[in-house]
Motif scaffolding. Structure first.
Motif, PDB file in Angstrom:
ATOM      1  N   SER A   1       8.006   5.827  -4.453  1.00 38.65           N
ATOM      2  CA  SER A   1       8.627   7.083  -4.064  1.00 38.65           C
ATOM      3  C   SER A   1       8.707   7.215  -2.548  1.00 38.65           C
ATOM      4  O   SER A   1       9.756   7.552  -1.994  1.00 38.65           O
ATOM      5  CB  SER A   1       7.838   8.255  -4.653  1.00 38.65           C
ATOM      6  OG  SER A   1       8.434   9.487  -4.295  1.00 38.65           O
ATOM      7  N   ASP A   2       7.591   6.937  -1.861  1.00 41.86           N
ATOM      8  CA  ASP A   2       7.582   7.046  -0.402  1.00 41.86           C
ATOM      9  C   ASP A   2       8.499   5.997   0.230  1.00 41.86           C
ATOM     10  O   ASP A   2       9.203   6.269   1.204  1.00 41.86           O
ATOM     11  CB  ASP A   2       6.158   6.880   0.132  1.00 41.86           C
ATOM     12  CG  ASP A   2       5.286   8.095  -0.151  1.00 41.86           C
ATOM     13  OD1 ASP A   2       5.843   9.165  -0.489  1.00 41.86           O
ATOM     14  OD2 ASP A   2       4.046   7.967  -0.067  1.00 41.86           O
TER      15      ASP A   2
ATOM     16  N   ASP B   1       0.810  -1.226   0.000  1.00 41.22           N
ATOM     17  CA  ASP B   1       0.000   0.000   0.000  1.00 41.22           C
ATOM     18  C   ASP B   1       0.839   1.269   0.000  1.00 41.22           C
ATOM     19  O   ASP B   1       0.324   2.373   0.193  1.00 41.22           O
ATOM     20  CB  ASP B   1      -0.952   0.006   1.207  1.00 41.22           C
ATOM     21  CG  ASP B   1      -0.209  -0.145   2.531  1.00 41.22           C
ATOM     22  OD1 ASP B   1       0.973  -0.538   2.510  1.00 41.22           O
ATOM     23  OD2 ASP B   1      -0.818   0.140   3.588  1.00 41.22           O
TER      24      ASP B   1
ATOM     25  N   GLU C   1       6.030   5.630 -12.775  1.00 38.07           N
ATOM     26  CA  GLU C   1       5.193   4.802 -11.910  1.00 38.07           C
ATOM     27  C   GLU C   1       5.501   5.008 -10.430  1.00 38.07           C
ATOM     28  O   GLU C   1       4.992   4.265  -9.591  1.00 38.07           O
ATOM     29  CB  GLU C   1       5.412   3.318 -12.259  1.00 38.07           C
ATOM     30  CG  GLU C   1       5.253   2.972 -13.727  1.00 38.07           C
ATOM     31  CD  GLU C   1       3.814   3.057 -14.185  1.00 38.07           C
ATOM     32  OE1 GLU C   1       2.923   3.070 -13.305  1.00 38.07           O
ATOM     33  OE2 GLU C   1       3.576   3.122 -15.399  1.00 38.07           O
ATOM     34  N   ARG C   2       6.289   6.004 -10.102  1.00 36.02           N
ATOM     35  CA  ARG C   2       6.815   6.099  -8.737  1.00 36.02           C
ATOM     36  C   ARG C   2       5.761   6.427  -7.689  1.00 36.02           C
ATOM     37  O   ARG C   2       5.964   6.155  -6.505  1.00 36.02           O
ATOM     38  CB  ARG C   2       7.930   7.133  -8.688  1.00 36.02           C
ATOM     39  CG  ARG C   2       7.520   8.569  -8.995  1.00 36.02           C
ATOM     40  CD  ARG C   2       8.762   9.451  -9.063  1.00 36.02           C
ATOM     41  NE  ARG C   2       8.469  10.861  -9.274  1.00 36.02           N
ATOM     42  CZ  ARG C   2       8.274  11.409 -10.471  1.00 36.02           C
ATOM     43  NH1 ARG C   2       8.339  10.646 -11.554  1.00 36.02           N
ATOM     44  NH2 ARG C   2       8.015  12.701 -10.584  1.00 36.02           N
ATOM     45  N   TYR C   3       4.611   6.996  -8.098  1.00 34.48           N
ATOM     46  CA  TYR C   3       3.591   7.362  -7.108  1.00 34.48           C
ATOM     47  C   TYR C   3       2.501   6.302  -6.952  1.00 34.48           C
ATOM     48  O   TYR C   3       1.585   6.464  -6.150  1.00 34.48           O
ATOM     49  CB  TYR C   3       2.957   8.703  -7.479  1.00 34.48           C
ATOM     50  CG  TYR C   3       3.952   9.849  -7.485  1.00 34.48           C
ATOM     51  CD1 TYR C   3       4.726  10.134  -6.354  1.00 34.48           C
ATOM     52  CD2 TYR C   3       4.123  10.640  -8.612  1.00 34.48           C
ATOM     53  CE1 TYR C   3       5.640  11.166  -6.362  1.00 34.48           C
ATOM     54  CE2 TYR C   3       5.045  11.681  -8.623  1.00 34.48           C
ATOM     55  CZ  TYR C   3       5.794  11.940  -7.504  1.00 34.48           C
ATOM     56  OH  TYR C   3       6.704  12.967  -7.506  1.00 34.48           O
ATOM     57  N   ARG C   4       2.579   5.234  -7.708  1.00 37.70           N
ATOM     58  CA  ARG C   4       1.593   4.158  -7.605  1.00 37.70           C
ATOM     59  C   ARG C   4       1.918   3.233  -6.442  1.00 37.70           C
ATOM     60  O   ARG C   4       3.078   2.956  -6.176  1.00 37.70           O
ATOM     61  CB  ARG C   4       1.563   3.332  -8.895  1.00 37.70           C
ATOM     62  CG  ARG C   4       0.839   3.970 -10.054  1.00 37.70           C
ATOM     63  CD  ARG C   4       0.890   3.056 -11.256  1.00 37.70           C
ATOM     64  NE  ARG C   4       0.468   1.691 -10.931  1.00 37.70           N
ATOM     65  CZ  ARG C   4       0.649   0.635 -11.707  1.00 37.70           C
ATOM     66  NH1 ARG C   4       1.274   0.776 -12.869  1.00 37.70           N
ATOM     67  NH2 ARG C   4       0.217  -0.545 -11.342  1.00 37.70           N
ATOM     68  N   PRO C   5       0.889   2.701  -5.733  1.00 39.42           N
ATOM     69  CA  PRO C   5       1.153   1.698  -4.692  1.00 39.42           C
ATOM     70  C   PRO C   5       1.846   0.485  -5.304  1.00 39.42           C
ATOM     71  O   PRO C   5       1.467   0.008  -6.380  1.00 39.42           O
ATOM     72  CB  PRO C   5      -0.251   1.348  -4.174  1.00 39.42           C
ATOM     73  CG  PRO C   5      -1.095   2.530  -4.509  1.00 39.42           C
ATOM     74  CD  PRO C   5      -0.550   3.069  -5.794  1.00 39.42           C
ATOM     75  N   MET C   6       2.854  -0.035  -4.627  1.00 33.92           N
ATOM     76  CA  MET C   6       3.659  -1.100  -5.194  1.00 33.92           C
ATOM     77  C   MET C   6       2.924  -2.438  -5.253  1.00 33.92           C
ATOM     78  O   MET C   6       3.368  -3.358  -5.951  1.00 33.92           O
ATOM     79  CB  MET C   6       4.962  -1.243  -4.394  1.00 33.92           C
ATOM     80  CG  MET C   6       5.883  -0.040  -4.556  1.00 33.92           C
ATOM     81  SD  MET C   6       7.476  -0.236  -3.690  1.00 33.92           S
ATOM     82  CE  MET C   6       6.932  -0.149  -1.979  1.00 33.92           C
TER      83      MET C   6
ATOM     84  N   SER D   1       3.761   3.732  -2.052  1.00 24.75           N
ATOM     85  CA  SER D   1       4.342   4.001  -3.370  1.00 24.75           C
ATOM     86  C   SER D   1       5.845   3.788  -3.334  1.00 24.75           C
ATOM     87  O   SER D   1       6.484   3.838  -2.278  1.00 24.75           O
ATOM     88  CB  SER D   1       4.040   5.441  -3.798  1.00 24.75           C
ATOM     89  OG  SER D   1       4.783   6.364  -3.011  1.00 24.75           O
TER      90      SER D   1
ATOM     91  N   TYR E   1       2.181  -3.338  -8.765  1.00 26.73           N
ATOM     92  CA  TYR E   1       3.309  -3.444  -9.682  1.00 26.73           C
ATOM     93  C   TYR E   1       3.414  -4.851 -10.270  1.00 26.73           C
ATOM     94  O   TYR E   1       3.073  -5.843  -9.624  1.00 26.73           O
ATOM     95  CB  TYR E   1       4.620  -3.133  -8.957  1.00 26.73           C
ATOM     96  CG  TYR E   1       4.944  -1.665  -8.781  1.00 26.73           C
ATOM     97  CD1 TYR E   1       4.023  -0.679  -9.098  1.00 26.73           C
ATOM     98  CD2 TYR E   1       6.174  -1.270  -8.274  1.00 26.73           C
ATOM     99  CE1 TYR E   1       4.330   0.654  -8.930  1.00 26.73           C
ATOM    100  CE2 TYR E   1       6.500   0.064  -8.096  1.00 26.73           C
ATOM    101  CZ  TYR E   1       5.564   1.023  -8.427  1.00 26.73           C
ATOM    102  OH  TYR E   1       5.876   2.346  -8.261  1.00 26.73           O
TER     103      TYR E   1
END
Length: 331
Positions: free
Chosen positions: A111-112, A107, A144-149, A109, A152
């Motif tokens: 980035s985070d 849940d 895609e860095r702000y999408r929840p992993m 991203s 992926y």
């Protein structure tokens, strides 16, 4: 990174062995029922070093010991000039680690996640954000860095794991089976990234794989483990030396390969079929003429097309055939 060792940890040495990134001396891990590492002596230098072995050969155990996460039963090792028994924290501050198994919070991203680990490594908040953006761009996750992993693909998750291993600008990275679960295209992309890290970014890489062909492609040096023992350690080019065999591909009607082989044998060139190719042993040729000239003239005399003529090279897999109990897959 600070200049002082944490409380209770001796100060790190100021001088490390020239050209050496990792050194082990009699390193052993004995679980009783299983001898995971058996008196392992290896030296790893700069660039990309491939650590190859079947599942259970001791690759992951070795990495955990080098990180100071697992104590050896016997022996010693240094990483970046630091003794693993005394400087575990200092080693982990300078080393990046990409684990084999799933470790990403679904849940969060990329980035985070990477930014958080950058700050945990000691980077200030602004520097952590900048490094996070840079490393995600380098591994191909900028868009895609702000999408929840959790959403992926396997390839994207592997890239996110690679990013967190690089974000604190380490001197050395351990990549444990980075192509695991990837399709051929994604595997090629990951291998290209591994090569760039070791050659373009100047970060030493120890990458594990059970696929021989991968390590031949990207490694400067290869270490082969077999049931916890060192089978061989040498430059990749030494594995791929010429065998003294020439491989020939001819084109023509049905039976052309057989006719060519018979004619070469009659001309004093020992040969045998190798799939759709003809293999010629140049070390046992009985002709006084140049072998290449004999092959060319024979093809002309028979009126067949000579599509390919190349030296055969040894592969890493040959080492297992010659000295180990396991033969690993090549792709």
């Amino acid at each position: 990174m600070g200049d002082h060792a944490p409380d209770g940890e001796p100060p790190p040495p100021e001088v490390e062995p020239a050209g050496r990134v990792i050194t082990t001396d009699g390193l052993t891990k004995d679980y009783g029922a299983v001898l995971a590492l058996d008196s392992l002596d290896i030296v790893v230098g700069e660039g990309v070093t491939g650590l190859v072995g079947a599942n259970g050969a001791g690759k992951s155990t070795l990495i955990k010991i080098l990180l100071g996460l697992l104590a050896p039963t016997r022996g010693r090792a240094t990483v970046l000039g630091l003794d693993i028994a005394q400087h575990g924290e200092a080693i982990r501050r300078q080393v990046g680690y990409m684990p084999e198994h799933e470790c990403l919070p679904p849940d969060v991203s990329a980035s985070d996640f990477v930014n958080h680990l950058a700050q945990m490594s000691g980077l200030p908040r602004a520097a952590a954000r900048e490094r996070t953006a840079d490393v995600l761009r380098h591994v191909g996750l900028a868009e895609e860095r702000y999408r929840p992993m959790g959403g992926y693909s396997t390839g994207m998750k592997q890239r996110a794991k690679l990013a967190q291993a690089l974000v604190h600008d380490p001197r050395l990275v351990f990549l444990d089976e980075p192509t695991n679960g990837l399709d051929p295209a994604a595997r090629d992309d990951m291998l290209e990234l591994v090569q760039r890290i070791g050659h373009d970014f100047g970060i030493a890489v120890l990458v594990t794989s059970h696929l021989l062909g991968e390590l031949e492609r990207v490694s400067d040096h290869v270490v082969i483990l077999d049931s916890g023992r060192l089978l061989r350690s040498s430059a990749t080019t030494e594995f791929l030396d010429s065998t003294g065999t020439l491989l020939i591909e001819v084109v023509g009607e049905t039976g052309t390969q057989d006719r060519m082989g018979q004619a070469l044998a009659a001309a004093g060139l020992p040969c045998w079929p190798q799939g759709h190719l003809i293999a010629v042993d140049t070390t046992r040729a009985t002709t006084d003429r140049d072998v290449h000239d004999v092959i060319r003239d024979t093809a002309c005399d028979l009126g067949v097309g000579l599509a390919r003529l190349q030296a055969d090279h040894r592969r890493i897999e040959d080492v297992f055939r010659e000295g180990g109990d396991h033969v690993l897959p090549t792709s």
